[in-house]
Design a protein around this motif. Structure first.
Motif: not given
Length: 233
Positions: A112-113, A119-121, A134-135, A159-162
């Motif tokens: 999850f991110a 929110l994403w996964v 996935a959003k 990984a990460f999302i920014a």
């Protein structure tokens, strides 16, 4: 920390400022709440049984709910920290068992991110070795869209999302070696050092409300300040 594996979290929204949560090891069902970061060596002010076993170190707390992967299944769980009620999301066509991890180093199938967009996964496709994103809609706990990055999970450490960009580390988790713009669905030329140490990086998460990376690195919890470089157009 006492364990090589685990996740430590604050609420990635603006809620519950100052509180922290800890999910120790890569499998369990207990979530420990701490008053502040200096209280991590204490027993915690509250321990909650989240009713199902989680798997991996890819959890997140967002808007007073704990999101995690239900071990051994392709079900994702939203656990409301106030009502103790759960919602379930089934992620079809995903890898979720038999050691076919998304991120092998942290024994994680789903990551999850949260970023500035919500929110994403991140997960692995069960048809080919593709990293998928996935959003998610946190209110309804449903999938809004699925993006195929075409990046092989066999090369990914974490990984990460920014700011709408997926950043992926190499297999040793020492450098970020790949990035993918989730809006334009195109790869970016990115490469930078993340850490110098050997050993296991169990968790890596971006917190947009703090502009920090949280890490569970070599049995220690760490933060890393994120600074975004502005480019002229």
């Amino acid at each position: 920390m006492r364990s090589t594996f685990g996740a430590w979290m604050s609420d990635a929204s603006e809620l519950n400022e100052g509180r922290y949560w800890q999910a120790e090891h890569f499998s369990g069902r207990l979530l420990t709440e701490h008053m502040n970061i200096s209280a991590f060596e204490d027993t915690g002010i509250k321990t909650t049984d989240v009713k199902r076993f989680y798997q991996g170190c890819g959890h997140v707390i967002y808007k007073e709910s704990f999101y995690f992967h239900n071990a051994g299944t392709h079900r994702l769980i939203k656990f409301d920290l106030n009502t103790m009620r759960t919602k379930t999301l089934i992620m079809a066509h995903s890898r979720y068992n038999n050691l076919t991890y998304l991120f092998r180093n942290s024994k994680t199938y789903f990551k999850f991110a949260v970023d500035e967009n919500g929110l994403w996964v991140i997960f692995a496709s069960n048809t080919g070795d593709n990293t998928m994103v996935a959003k998610l809609n946190p209110k309804t706990f449903t999938v809004e869209s699925i993006i195929k990055t075409a990046y092989p999970t066999s090369k990914a450490g974490n990984a990460f999302i920014a700011c709408g960009v997926l950043y992926i580390t190499d297999s040793t988790d020492r450098r970020v070696t790949y990035a993918f713009d989730l809006k334009t669905q195109s790869p970016l030329d990115v490469s930078f050092d993340l850490r110098s140490a050997n050993g296991i990086l169990a968790m890596l998460s971006y917190y947009p409300n703090k502009e920090l990376l949280y890490m569970w690195d070599n049995s220690s919890v760490k933060t890393c300040k994120v600074k975004f470089k502005q480019t002229k157009t």
